[in-house]
Design a protein around this motif. Structure first.
Motif, PDB file in Angstrom:
ATOM      1  N   TRP A 119       4.689  15.377 -21.153  1.00 40.05           N
ATOM      2  CA  TRP A 119       4.761  15.923 -19.658  1.00 40.05           C
ATOM      3  C   TRP A 119       4.159  17.209 -19.444  1.00 40.05           C
ATOM      4  N   ALA A 120       4.415  18.257 -20.178  1.00 41.79           N
ATOM      5  CA  ALA A 120       4.237  19.596 -19.899  1.00 41.79           C
ATOM      6  C   ALA A 120       2.932  19.902 -20.524  1.00 41.79           C
ATOM      7  N   GLU A 121       2.156  18.867 -21.115  1.00 45.89           N
ATOM      8  CA  GLU A 121       0.855  19.255 -21.605  1.00 45.89           C
ATOM      9  C   GLU A 121      -0.290  18.230 -20.658  1.00 45.89           C
ATOM     10  N   GLU A 122       0.458  17.882 -19.406  1.00 45.43           N
ATOM     11  CA  GLU A 122      -0.416  17.093 -18.637  1.00 45.43           C
ATOM     12  C   GLU A 122      -0.923  15.992 -18.727  1.00 45.43           C
ATOM     13  N   VAL A 123       0.138  15.029 -19.636  1.00 45.00           N
ATOM     14  CA  VAL A 123      -0.627  13.740 -20.016  1.00 45.00           C
ATOM     15  C   VAL A 123      -0.067  12.995 -18.890  1.00 45.00           C
ATOM     16  N   ASP A 124      -1.010  11.890 -18.435  1.00 44.77           N
ATOM     17  CA  ASP A 124      -0.698  11.032 -17.170  1.00 44.77           C
ATOM     18  C   ASP A 124       0.820  10.562 -17.147  1.00 44.77           C
ATOM     19  N   GLU A 125       1.368  10.467 -16.036  1.00 46.80           N
ATOM     20  CA  GLU A 125       2.761   9.504 -16.197  1.00 46.80           C
ATOM     21  C   GLU A 125       2.641   8.501 -16.565  1.00 46.80           C
ATOM     22  N   ALA A 141       0.747  -1.003   0.018  1.00 46.61           N
ATOM     23  CA  ALA A 141       0.078  -0.063  -0.029  1.00 46.61           C
ATOM     24  C   ALA A 141       0.831   1.000   0.154  1.00 46.61           C
ATOM     25  N   GLU A 142       1.960   1.106   0.782  1.00 47.88           N
ATOM     26  CA  GLU A 142       3.018   2.346   0.802  1.00 47.88           C
ATOM     27  C   GLU A 142       3.265   2.646  -0.610  1.00 47.88           C
ATOM     28  N   ILE A 143       3.671   1.239  -1.308  1.00 47.09           N
ATOM     29  CA  ILE A 143       4.326   1.633  -2.622  1.00 47.09           C
ATOM     30  C   ILE A 143       3.552   2.041  -3.614  1.00 47.09           C
ATOM     31  N   ARG A 144       2.209   1.706  -3.507  1.00 50.81           N
ATOM     32  CA  ARG A 144       1.125   2.474  -4.544  1.00 50.81           C
ATOM     33  C   ARG A 144       0.964   3.768  -4.131  1.00 50.81           C
ATOM     34  N   SER A 145       1.060   4.311  -2.992  1.00 48.00           N
ATOM     35  CA  SER A 145       0.854   5.592  -2.565  1.00 48.00           C
ATOM     36  C   SER A 145       1.816   6.609  -3.073  1.00 48.00           C
ATOM     37  N   VAL A 146       3.119   6.090  -3.475  1.00 51.31           N
ATOM     38  CA  VAL A 146       4.409   6.667  -3.765  1.00 51.31           C
ATOM     39  C   VAL A 146       3.790   7.321  -5.324  1.00 51.31           C
ATOM     40  N   SER A 147       3.350   6.497  -6.121  1.00 48.07           N
ATOM     41  CA  SER A 147       2.830   7.254  -7.513  1.00 48.07           C
ATOM     42  C   SER A 147       1.743   6.081  -8.151  1.00 48.07           C
ATOM     43  N   ASP A 148       1.027   6.751  -8.882  1.00 46.59           N
ATOM     44  CA  ASP A 148      -0.089   5.541  -9.470  1.00 46.59           C
ATOM     45  C   ASP A 148       0.399   5.274 -11.000  1.00 46.59           C
ATOM     46  N   THR A 149       1.278   4.737 -11.132  1.00 37.32           N
ATOM     47  CA  THR A 149       2.072   4.336 -12.304  1.00 37.32           C
ATOM     48  C   THR A 149       1.742   2.698 -12.398  1.00 37.32           C
ATOM     49  N   SER A 169       4.702   1.258 -10.373  1.00 35.88           N
ATOM     50  CA  SER A 169       4.247   1.228  -9.058  1.00 35.88           C
ATOM     51  C   SER A 169       3.146   0.073  -8.730  1.00 35.88           C
ATOM     52  N   ASP A 170       2.260  -0.118  -9.343  1.00 36.36           N
ATOM     53  CA  ASP A 170       1.429  -1.244  -9.585  1.00 36.36           C
ATOM     54  C   ASP A 170       1.846  -2.677  -9.568  1.00 36.36           C
ATOM     55  N   ASP A 171       2.775  -2.773 -10.619  1.00 34.68           N
ATOM     56  CA  ASP A 171       3.653  -4.042 -10.700  1.00 34.68           C
ATOM     57  C   ASP A 171       4.414  -4.476  -9.452  1.00 34.68           C
ATOM     58  N   LEU A 172       4.961  -3.475  -8.991  1.00 29.74           N
ATOM     59  CA  LEU A 172       5.862  -3.492  -7.850  1.00 29.74           C
ATOM     60  C   LEU A 172       5.238  -3.981  -6.515  1.00 29.74           C
ATOM     61  N   ALA A 173       3.843  -3.165  -6.406  1.00 29.36           N
ATOM     62  CA  ALA A 173       3.105  -3.639  -5.074  1.00 29.36           C
ATOM     63  C   ALA A 173       2.719  -4.938  -5.335  1.00 29.36           C
ATOM     64  N   ALA A 174       2.224  -5.306  -6.516  1.00 32.77           N
ATOM     65  CA  ALA A 174       1.738  -6.514  -6.633  1.00 32.77           C
ATOM     66  C   ALA A 174       2.645  -7.853  -6.470  1.00 32.77           C
ATOM     67  N   CYS A 175       3.929  -7.526  -6.750  1.00 30.63           N
ATOM     68  CA  CYS A 175       4.951  -8.608  -6.204  1.00 30.63           C
ATOM     69  C   CYS A 175       5.149  -8.320  -4.912  1.00 30.63           C
ATOM     70  N   VAL A 176       5.248  -7.437  -4.236  1.00 29.98           N
ATOM     71  CA  VAL A 176       5.603  -7.144  -3.143  1.00 29.98           C
ATOM     72  C   VAL A 176       4.427  -8.016  -1.899  1.00 29.98           C
ATOM     73  N   GLU A 177       3.255  -7.893  -2.378  1.00 31.67           N
ATOM     74  CA  GLU A 177       2.347  -8.470  -1.905  1.00 31.67           C
ATOM     75  C   GLU A 177       2.463 -10.102  -1.836  1.00 31.67           C
ATOM     76  N   ARG A 178       3.169 -10.515  -2.656  1.00 32.87           N
ATOM     77  CA  ARG A 178       3.407 -12.079  -2.872  1.00 32.87           C
ATOM     78  C   ARG A 178       4.891 -12.433  -2.223  1.00 32.87           C
ATOM     79  N   GLY A 179       5.539 -11.447  -1.710  1.00 27.91           N
ATOM     80  CA  GLY A 179       6.775 -11.759  -1.117  1.00 27.91           C
ATOM     81  C   GLY A 179       8.109 -11.529  -1.699  1.00 27.91           C
ATOM     82  N   GLY A 180       7.863 -11.095  -3.082  1.00 32.53           N
ATOM     83  CA  GLY A 180       8.918 -10.715  -3.802  1.00 32.53           C
ATOM     84  C   GLY A 180       9.115  -9.187  -4.365  1.00 32.53           C
ATOM     85  N   ALA A 181      10.245  -8.713  -5.013  1.00 28.21           N
ATOM     86  CA  ALA A 181      10.344  -7.303  -5.387  1.00 28.21           C
ATOM     87  C   ALA A 181      11.406  -7.306  -6.404  1.00 28.21           C
ATOM     88  N   PHE A 182      11.402  -5.987  -7.265  1.00 28.17           N
ATOM     89  CA  PHE A 182      12.323  -5.840  -8.249  1.00 28.17           C
ATOM     90  C   PHE A 182      13.034  -4.486  -7.730  1.00 28.17           C
TER      91      PHE A 182
END
Ligand code: ADP
Length: 737
Positions: free
Chosen positions: A598-604, A293-301, A304-317
């Motif tokens: 980026w300067a035209e506000e396209v989502d990260e 959850a902390e990882i997801r709150s850093v950024s909604d990319t 970030s989602d992939d990392l959080a999904a791995c972490v939930e299962r005990g691994g990470a990159f």
């Protein structure tokens, strides 16, 4: 015994005891015997995780205690780190010294600021680029440094960053001939040579606090360097790495897996989490969910989602495309043994203190564009990864494993890495890109006023002390002087060399002179007001910006875009028939287009997907663009070119990642690009409107987040910013908060 050490600030020995350190490790004792407490220069070539940090601390703290060479009561120490990410880590480590009166500062941020505020700190932590920049900008406290520590000094061998470290060391030593130099290095092939260069005593050892077994896995067995073999079967359909991770897990340990690319790190983490997940207890799952959850709150990319999904299962990159907050969350969770496996790229192996029972070096080759194709890693690099194995006091020993898929490969890996000695460190200074910037800076900051003085200065570098071809440095220096003269950064009168006003600016701005020349030519060619895309393209084609690669299909897409937007480019577009130049122009266009998005506000998230990069890369490019546009603005001012407002606007827009209309709002601290858009859409368009706005509208636009709303209103200068009793107006959609 640490209790027997003298000449250190009162309180330090107690601090060490509290850390569980009462006896020196042998390499540390050797450094004391070499005179590190008495101001002696020391080169310590010691394996990873064998206590180099304490060697540095002994040098710095004794120098501080001894008093300044300038007659001040306390001395000053400078700790040079190889990566910005490590600067804050080291600072956090040294901050404990504040308990006994030793202050610590870290110098990051803009290259061109002169850092005078640092003058009051006893220990200053900075990257070599930052120190180089401080020297160029004449920061006066630099002259009063009594002890300098160069961490990971073997990186002098790196052709990108090594020359800066090498030149910076030479400059610091010239500024203060009594400077104590402490150089920390991984075990390298020519530590003796480094010690000679720095007039230092040498501590050269392979001692480690915990036994390290190195080996190669092949078939169903692990072959170790002591000649033994252990059964480690790989089941049908299972991969070697997964089998080893599983085996480590059964033994209660964790694994660190090194792979050769970010994409592989992510894929491996997903696959290895499959191994971990079935073994997790309900408590562990809960704790991991908190980290996710902390990882997801850093950024909604997506990353970030992939990392959080791995972490939930005990691994990470773990790789350089991650945001710094992501990296430290992963490092902490791994150190706390919550994560059982981390797959990482080698970039971050050095320096990040994440010991693990087992290290698996899965990929020993890496794609190298300049050499063409896959190239084997250096022995030094593989040994550093391997050195991360084993946590003293926790594990009985560490084990580092390479993977072979054939008998021949098994033999090759033993010869190439397990039994091999690390390479010697070779200076990379005698290359034009490196010397271009360092020769200009050396002249501009007064270290050399003639060609002879320049050559004398260069003679103090490692390169001069090890060159088999001593003429080479001189030849390249002459080529570079000519280049600098031709571009009016340097003027020559007989033997005298002097930086022009433009040359001084370029040196202070920390620009590669070639970038400056490109920017100056581009701005000169501007007709009318340059567009943001035109300016982003200009800075993206300088050697100071790493361009994005063109993927298949990109050439057509960006060629089309190039013709469509041709009038916006500053300077002539190369012909399509000039293959290499055209390709590089298009890569710069791709980078510029990303900045424009980026300067035209396209989502990260959209951006990372569209350009195939990580969120860390987007921020890296944005930071570089901001810095280069700032430099362009100062060059334009120097040359009295009438483009400053356009540059400033393009710079602000890339800094905040917003379109023109949001610039004012996004400039309020705590607002940022997304909130600025929501406030604007709710009818609040300026800072003063924010100060006057109906609180329920503000709260509604901020999706009911009271604390955020209060902070933002306070930052906008509103007196009564409390949100007590305010309810958001109806525009907030349910579920948004
Ligand atoms: P390096 O910088 O060489 O990779 P570190 O300085 O980070 O290694 O040290 C690795 C670990 O060893 C740290 O956790 C540190 O606290 C511990 N350590 C260092 N010196 C000693 C010592 N003399 N006794 C016990 N532990 C030590």
């Amino acid at each position: 015994k640490t209790a027997d050490l003298s000449g250190l600030p009162p309180g330090f020995i107690e601090y060490l005891a509290a850390e569980g350190i009462e006896e020196l490790y042998p390499p540390q004792a050797a450094a004391v015997e070499a005179g590190i407490l008495d101001g002696e220069n020391v080169v310590a070539s010691v394996p990873t995780a064998s206590g180099k940090t304490l060697i540095a601390q002994l040098g710095m703290l004794s120098a501080i205690e001894r008093g300044g060479s300038g007659g001040t009561s306390t001395g000053r120490a400078l700790y040079i780190v190889p990566l910005r990410a490590l600067a804050s880590e080291k600072k956090a480590e040294f901050e404990a010294f504040e308990d006994f009166g030793v202050s610590v500062g870290v110098s990051t941020g803009n290259y061109e600021s002169d850092g005078e505020w640092l003058a009051d700190q006893d220990i200053i932590v900075a990257t070599s680029e930052k120190v180089d920049s401080l020297v160029r900008n004449g920061a006066r406290w630099i002259d009063d440094v009594d002890c300098v520590v160069a961490d990971e000094v073997h990186l002098i061998d790196d052709s990108n960053r090594g020359p800066t470290l090498e030149v910076t060391m030479a400059k610091l030593r010239q500024l203060n001939p009594n400077l104590q130099t402490v150089a920390l290095s991984a075990t390298v092939g020519n530590a003796e040579e480094m010690a000679t260069w720095l007039d230092a005593e040498l501590v050269d050892t392979t001692w480690r606090p915990i036994d390290l077994k190195k080996g190669v896995h092949f078939g169903n067995a692990l072959h170790l360097d002591d000649g033994t073999q252990r059964e480690l079967p790989v089941e049908r359909g299972q991969k070697q790495t997964a089998a080893i991770v599983r085996d480590t897990l059964d033994d209660g340990g964790s694994s660190l897996v090194f792979v050769n690319s970010r994409r592989n790190a992510e894929a491996a983490a997903r696959r290895l989490a499959d191994v971990i997940e079935p073994t997790l207890s309900p408590e562990a799952r809960e704790e991991l969910a908190t980290v996710a959850a902390e990882i997801r709150s850093v950024s909604d990319t997506e990353t970030s989602d992939d990392l959080a999904a791995c972490v939930e299962r005990g691994g990470a990159f773990h790789h350089a495309g991650l945001a710094p907050e992501h990296r430290s969350l992963v490092e902490d969770a791994f150190r706390d043994r919550l994560l059982k496996v981390v797959s990482a790229t080698p970039t971050l192996a050095a320096g990040v203190n994440t010991p693990s029972r087992r290290v698996i070096v899965r990929d020993w080759r890496r794609y190298d564009g300049t050499a063409g194709g896959m190239q084997p890693l250096d022995v030094l690099e593989v040994h550093q990864m391997m050195g991360r194995a084993g946590r003293p006091g926790r594990d009985p020993y560490g084990e580092a494993v390479l993977l072979a898929s054939s008998h021949d490969e098994l033999d090759e890996l033993f010869d190439r890495y397990v039994y091999a000695d690390p390479e010697p460190v070779r200076s990379k200074l005698a290359a034009e890109p490196a010397l271009r910037t360092h020769v200009l800076a050396t002249i501009a900051s007064g270290f050399a006023r003639t060609r002879d003085e320049l050559l004398d200065f260069l003679a103090e570098t490692l390169h001069a002390s090890q060159a088999d071809d001593p003429e080479r440095l001189e030849q390249v220096a002459d080529t570079v002087i000519e280049y600098l003269e031709r571009n009016e950064f340097v003027s020559r009168d007989g033997d005298d060399l002097d930086a022009t006003s433009l040359g001084h600016t370029v040196s202070r701005l920390y620009l590669d002179p070639m970038s400056a020349a490109e920017i100056v030519d581009g701005l000169d060619a501007a007709e009318g007001k340059p567009t943001p895309l035109g300016l982003y393209h200009l800075v993206s084609r300088t050697p100071d910006m790493y361009e994005l690669y063109l993927k298949s299909g990109d050439r057509e897409e960006y060629t089309e875009l190039a013709y469509e937007r041709e009038p916006e480019f500053l300077g002539p577009m190369p012909s399509e028939f000039e293959d290499v130049r055209f390709e590089s122009w298009l890569s710069a266009l791709k980078t510029a287009r990303m900045l424009e998005d980026w300067a035209e506000e396209v989502d990260e998230d959209r951006i990372t997907e569209r350009y195939g990069v990580g969120p860390g890369d987007v921020r890296g490019k944005v930071d570089t663009a901001e810095w280069l546009l700032n430099a362009a603005e100062q060059l334009a001012a120097d040359l009295e070119l009438d483009v400053t407002p356009a540059i400033r606007e393009a710079k602000k827009r890339v800094e905040y990642g917003v379109s023109d209309e949001l610039l004012e709002l996004a400039g309020v601290r705590g607002v940022g690009r997304k909130r600025a858009r929501r406030l604007y859409d709710a009818g609040i368009e300026t800072r003063s409107q924010l100060r006057e706005a109906d609180k329920s509208v503000v709260l509604g636009a901020l999706r009911g987040r009271e604390k955020t709303a209060e902070t933002i209103l306070e930052n906008a200068g509103r007196q009564d910013y409390s949100m007590d009793g305010v309810s958001p107006d109806g525009s907030a959609r349910p579920g948004d908060s």
